[in-house]
Scaffold this motif. Structure first.
Motif, mmCIF file in Angstrom:
data_model
loop_
_atom_site.group_PDB
_atom_site.id
_atom_site.type_symbol
_atom_site.label_atom_id
_atom_site.label_comp_id
_atom_site.label_asym_id
_atom_site.label_seq_id
_atom_site.Cartn_x
_atom_site.Cartn_y
_atom_site.Cartn_z
ATOM 1 N N ALA A 1 37.756 34.451 44.319
ATOM 2 C CA ALA A 1 38.258 36.001 43.583
ATOM 3 C C ALA A 1 39.863 35.407 44.844
ATOM 4 N N LEU A 2 39.942 34.594 46.429
ATOM 5 C CA LEU A 2 40.932 34.749 47.259
ATOM 6 C C LEU A 2 41.743 33.162 46.846
ATOM 7 N N ASN A 3 41.204 32.265 46.363
ATOM 8 C CA ASN A 3 42.383 31.761 45.825
ATOM 9 C C ASN A 3 42.456 31.434 44.460
ATOM 10 N N ILE A 4 42.174 32.118 44.163
ATOM 11 C CA ILE A 4 42.827 32.858 42.499
ATOM 12 C C ILE A 4 44.505 33.372 42.607
ATOM 13 N N THR A 5 43.990 34.555 43.811
ATOM 14 C CA THR A 5 45.339 35.446 44.001
ATOM 15 C C THR A 5 46.438 34.574 44.275
ATOM 16 N N ILE A 6 45.965 33.376 45.843
ATOM 17 C CA ILE A 6 46.685 33.027 46.549
ATOM 18 C C ILE A 6 47.820 31.710 44.996
#
Length: 159
Positions: free
Chosen positions: A144-149
């Protein structure tokens, strides 16, 4: 025999940690220029979490190895090898190659491989598989963090 199993899984896990750690650079100008979400944990927290997760992975797979039969050990070794290779690859993709979008793909496959690893561990020892639940959760959070970044930095320039 059990000491060898724990030494083997510990060495494999430590190797993945070192290979990935070499590529991780949260102080690079590229990384500092990224638009990062406010809910991203500080770097020191991420490092501490990974230390715990690597320890749990080594212990769980070592315990499962001691309880597995020969054919099951081959599947367990393959699942662990693929998982650790993906784990070590992600920092290279994200931090060194500056490819957050490709990092999403790596983490997605890593999460799938963690499901497979957990299943193989559970076949040998259900209690050991419980130790991998935090790893499954953290990978989902990292995805989720990588998708957001990746979404916030589509142009590749960051802020």
């Amino acid at each position: 025999m059990s000491a060898k199993a724990y030494l083997g899984t510990g060495a494999a896990t430590a190797t993945a940690a070192v290979v990935g750690g070499v590529a991780t650079d949260v102080h690079s100008s590229w990384y500092r220029a990224l638009d990062l979400p406010s809910w991203q944990p500080p770097g020191q927290v991420i490092g501490q979490v990974w230390t715990v997760l690597y320890t749990l992975t080594a212990a769980a797979t070592g315990r499962a190895w001691t309880r597995a039969g020969r054919a099951q050990r081959r599947r367990l070794a393959a699942a662990l090898g693929v998982n650790l290779a993906l784990n070590a690859a992600w920092p290279w993709v994200f931090f060194r190659w500056h490819q957050p979008a490709l990092g999403v793909g790596v983490i997605a496959v890593l999460e799938a491989s963690t499901v497979v690893l957990t299943r193989e561990v559970a076949r040998a020892d259900r209690k050991a598989a419980v130790a991998l639940v935090p790893y499954l959760g953290w990978n989902a959070f990292a995805l989720a963090l990588n998708i957001t970044i990746a979404a916030a930095n589509r142009d590749g320039r960051g802020r």
